[in-house]
Write a protein that holds these residues in place. Structure first.
Motif, PDB file in Angstrom:
ATOM      1  N   CYS A 117      64.912  53.162  23.973  1.00 43.42           N
ATOM      2  CA  CYS A 117      66.168  52.463  23.891  1.00 43.42           C
ATOM      3  C   CYS A 117      66.460  52.357  22.322  1.00 43.42           C
ATOM      4  CB  CYS A 117      65.680  50.825  24.194  1.00 43.42           C
ATOM      5  SG  CYS A 117      65.754  50.454  25.851  1.00 43.42           S
ATOM      6  N   MET A 118      65.736  52.310  21.313  1.00 37.70           N
ATOM      7  CA  MET A 118      66.125  52.409  19.935  1.00 37.70           C
ATOM      8  C   MET A 118      67.093  51.538  19.567  1.00 37.70           C
ATOM      9  SD  MET A 118      65.005  56.331  19.300  1.00 37.70           S
ATOM     10  CE  MET A 118      64.910  56.182  17.610  1.00 37.70           C
ATOM     11  N   GLY A 119      68.216  52.117  19.017  1.00 36.94           N
ATOM     12  CA  GLY A 119      69.190  51.229  18.623  1.00 36.94           C
ATOM     13  C   GLY A 119      70.127  50.811  19.711  1.00 36.94           C
ATOM     14  N   GLY A 120      69.789  51.067  21.089  1.00 33.39           N
ATOM     15  CA  GLY A 120      70.656  50.574  22.192  1.00 33.39           C
ATOM     16  C   GLY A 120      70.192  49.275  22.491  1.00 33.39           C
ATOM     17  N   SER A 121      68.867  49.152  22.391  1.00 28.67           N
ATOM     18  CA  SER A 121      68.233  47.605  22.605  1.00 28.67           C
ATOM     19  C   SER A 121      68.444  47.252  24.314  1.00 28.67           C
ATOM     20  CB  SER A 121      68.661  46.426  21.619  1.00 28.67           C
ATOM     21  OG  SER A 121      70.168  46.356  21.492  1.00 28.67           O
ATOM     22  N   MET A 122      68.787  45.938  24.399  1.00 33.56           N
ATOM     23  CA  MET A 122      69.102  45.726  25.647  1.00 33.56           C
ATOM     24  C   MET A 122      70.352  46.432  26.389  1.00 33.56           C
ATOM     25  SD  MET A 122      66.902  43.352  26.760  1.00 33.56           S
ATOM     26  CE  MET A 122      67.673  42.976  28.269  1.00 33.56           C
ATOM     27  N   TYR A 123      71.261  46.668  25.543  1.00 30.10           N
ATOM     28  CA  TYR A 123      72.475  47.925  26.355  1.00 30.10           C
ATOM     29  C   TYR A 123      71.777  48.856  27.025  1.00 30.10           C
ATOM     30  CZ  TYR A 123      76.908  46.440  24.169  1.00 30.10           C
ATOM     31  OH  TYR A 123      78.035  45.778  23.787  1.00 30.10           O
ATOM     32  N   ALA A 124      70.697  49.598  26.245  1.00 27.86           N
ATOM     33  CA  ALA A 124      70.045  50.909  26.885  1.00 27.86           C
ATOM     34  C   ALA A 124      69.090  50.428  27.951  1.00 27.86           C
ATOM     35  CB  ALA A 124      69.340  51.581  25.780  1.00 27.86           C
ATOM     36  N   HIS A 125      68.452  49.360  27.818  1.00 29.31           N
ATOM     37  CA  HIS A 125      67.613  48.796  28.915  1.00 29.31           C
ATOM     38  C   HIS A 125      68.186  48.769  30.113  1.00 29.31           C
ATOM     39  CE1 HIS A 125      63.893  47.036  30.665  1.00 29.31           C
ATOM     40  NE2 HIS A 125      65.005  46.260  31.302  1.00 29.31           N
ATOM     41  N   GLY A 126      69.354  48.021  30.030  1.00 29.74           N
ATOM     42  CA  GLY A 126      70.005  47.592  31.428  1.00 29.74           C
ATOM     43  C   GLY A 126      70.656  49.203  32.300  1.00 29.74           C
ATOM     44  N   ILE A 127      71.222  50.033  31.280  1.00 26.07           N
ATOM     45  CA  ILE A 127      71.648  51.120  31.901  1.00 26.07           C
ATOM     46  C   ILE A 127      70.581  51.902  32.393  1.00 26.07           C
ATOM     47  CG2 ILE A 127      72.751  53.276  31.192  1.00 26.07           C
ATOM     48  CD1 ILE A 127      74.099  51.696  28.833  1.00 26.07           C
ATOM     49  N   TYR A 154      61.810  42.595  33.019  1.00 22.22           N
ATOM     50  CA  TYR A 154      62.080  42.425  31.627  1.00 22.22           C
ATOM     51  C   TYR A 154      63.364  41.779  31.468  1.00 22.22           C
ATOM     52  CZ  TYR A 154      62.350  43.816  26.845  1.00 22.22           C
ATOM     53  OH  TYR A 154      62.425  43.786  25.330  1.00 22.22           O
ATOM     54  N   ILE A 155      64.336  42.382  32.367  1.00 24.66           N
ATOM     55  CA  ILE A 155      65.728  41.858  32.097  1.00 24.66           C
ATOM     56  C   ILE A 155      65.534  39.996  32.429  1.00 24.66           C
ATOM     57  CG2 ILE A 155      67.886  41.592  33.184  1.00 24.66           C
ATOM     58  CD1 ILE A 155      67.801  44.562  33.662  1.00 24.66           C
ATOM     59  N   VAL A 156      64.902  39.760  33.351  1.00 25.36           N
ATOM     60  CA  VAL A 156      64.545  38.471  34.011  1.00 25.36           C
ATOM     61  C   VAL A 156      63.960  37.666  32.705  1.00 25.36           C
ATOM     62  CG1 VAL A 156      63.507  36.595  35.335  1.00 25.36           C
ATOM     63  CG2 VAL A 156      64.631  38.636  36.241  1.00 25.36           C
ATOM     64  N   ASP A 157      62.986  38.184  32.121  1.00 26.41           N
ATOM     65  CA  ASP A 157      62.428  37.468  30.919  1.00 26.41           C
ATOM     66  C   ASP A 157      63.446  37.477  29.685  1.00 26.41           C
ATOM     67  OD1 ASP A 157      60.277  36.840  32.761  1.00 26.41           O
ATOM     68  OD2 ASP A 157      59.139  38.732  31.797  1.00 26.41           O
ATOM     69  N   ALA A 158      64.121  38.173  29.712  1.00 25.98           N
ATOM     70  CA  ALA A 158      65.051  38.568  28.590  1.00 25.98           C
ATOM     71  C   ALA A 158      66.152  37.472  28.481  1.00 25.98           C
ATOM     72  CB  ALA A 158      65.278  39.891  28.434  1.00 25.98           C
ATOM     73  N   GLN A 159      66.373  37.034  29.487  1.00 30.79           N
ATOM     74  CA  GLN A 159      67.580  36.046  29.565  1.00 30.79           C
ATOM     75  C   GLN A 159      67.676  34.819  28.642  1.00 30.79           C
ATOM     76  OE1 GLN A 159      68.272  34.382  33.497  1.00 30.79           O
ATOM     77  NE2 GLN A 159      70.859  34.630  33.208  1.00 30.79           N
ATOM     78  N   HIS A 160      68.809  34.669  28.003  1.00 34.14           N
ATOM     79  CA  HIS A 160      69.064  33.566  27.358  1.00 34.14           C
ATOM     80  C   HIS A 160      68.915  32.262  28.051  1.00 34.14           C
ATOM     81  CE1 HIS A 160      71.106  30.645  24.537  1.00 34.14           C
ATOM     82  NE2 HIS A 160      70.310  31.216  23.718  1.00 34.14           N
ATOM     83  N   GLY A 168      68.956  41.822  21.757  1.00 36.20           N
ATOM     84  CA  GLY A 168      67.667  41.628  21.797  1.00 36.20           C
ATOM     85  C   GLY A 168      67.311  40.595  22.662  1.00 36.20           C
ATOM     86  N   PRO A 169      65.931  40.598  23.310  1.00 32.42           N
ATOM     87  CA  PRO A 169      65.634  39.539  24.554  1.00 32.42           C
ATOM     88  C   PRO A 169      65.609  38.098  23.798  1.00 32.42           C
ATOM     89  CG  PRO A 169      63.940  41.293  24.299  1.00 32.42           C
ATOM     90  CD  PRO A 169      64.719  41.428  23.196  1.00 32.42           C
ATOM     91  N   GLY A 170      66.156  37.136  24.659  1.00 31.02           N
ATOM     92  CA  GLY A 170      66.249  35.801  24.287  1.00 31.02           C
ATOM     93  C   GLY A 170      67.503  35.331  23.368  1.00 31.02           C
ATOM     94  N   GLN A 171      68.288  36.522  23.082  1.00 35.26           N
ATOM     95  CA  GLN A 171      69.339  36.170  22.288  1.00 35.26           C
ATOM     96  C   GLN A 171      70.653  35.635  23.139  1.00 35.26           C
ATOM     97  OE1 GLN A 171      70.275  39.761  20.097  1.00 35.26           O
ATOM     98  NE2 GLN A 171      68.562  39.492  18.742  1.00 35.26           N
TER      99      GLN A 171
END
Length: 204
Positions: A117-127, A154-160, A168-171
């Motif tokens: 994911c690197m610079g893509g963070s949650m963007y990259a994770h979702g894709i 991971y998406i579920v746990d990262a939701q604000h 980033g997660p939790g933002q």
């Protein structure tokens, strides 16, 4: 394949394309695009957003490099093949799709996200998660089930707490980042993966 993926078979795709204004020329353009994608896949199975010009027979012809996020690049690389009905189980691009999925699975961390994911963070994770979920929904390959579920978890746990997702997660939520996660969650639902209803309750 259930729901939103059921129009991706060769015959169904042709009928759907024609009903929506497509024709032989537009289908040929899709195939040419897929040929380009296959030619720009890394030997390790990934697609790169910033080094694609160094792959295959490109020989540096392609320019305008993107960010270093191979998880996003590989997700973006896989989705056009899946959208056209090509999976790792069938079709002339099955090796390319298989290699891309294998790379994502190897790149996945124990937390369910991806090192690439690197610079893509949650963007990259979702894709990347969308690609795994679509491939699982279309084939029900048991080897994809756990990686896809872990990525969804991971998406579920990262939701604000306010309902969305950001870099980033939790933002606090961002519209575009949240959109990728919602598509991944819906793809997971279509494939029969576990998605808690509370995720969508928070979104509403």
């Amino acid at each position: 394949a259930p729901g939103m993926f059921e129009g991706r078979g060769a015959e169904e795709r042709a009928k759907l394309a024609e009903s929506e204004g497509g024709n032989a020329a537009s289908e040929k353009a899709v195939e040419e695009g897929l040929k380009w994608m296959a030619a720009h896949q890394n030997k390790n199975g990934a697609w790169s957003l910033n080094e694609f010009s160094q792959t295959g027979d490109c020989d540096g012809q392609c320019q305008h490099h993107g960010v270093p996020s191979n998880a996003a690049g590989t997700g973006f690389g896989l989705l056009p093949f899946l959208g056209a009905g090509y999976t790792h189980k069938s079709g002339k691009y099955k090796n390319a799709v298989q290699n891309g999925l294998d790379w994502l699975i190897k790149d996945q961390t124990k937390e369910g996200t991806f090192n690439g994911c690197m610079g893509g963070s949650m963007y990259a994770h979702g894709i990347a998660t969308i690609a795994l979920c679509e491939a699982y929904a279309m084939t029900k390959d048991p080897k994809l089930k756990m990686p896809a579920q872990n990525a969804i978890d991971y998406i579920v746990d990262a939701q604000h707490a306010g309902g969305g997702w950001r870099y980033g997660p939790g933002q606090p939520g961002d519209t575009s980042v949240s959109g990728w996660q919602v598509i991944a969650l819906r793809s997971a639902q279509q494939g029969g993966l576990k998605v808690p209803e509370s995720v969508f309750t928070k979104l509403s």
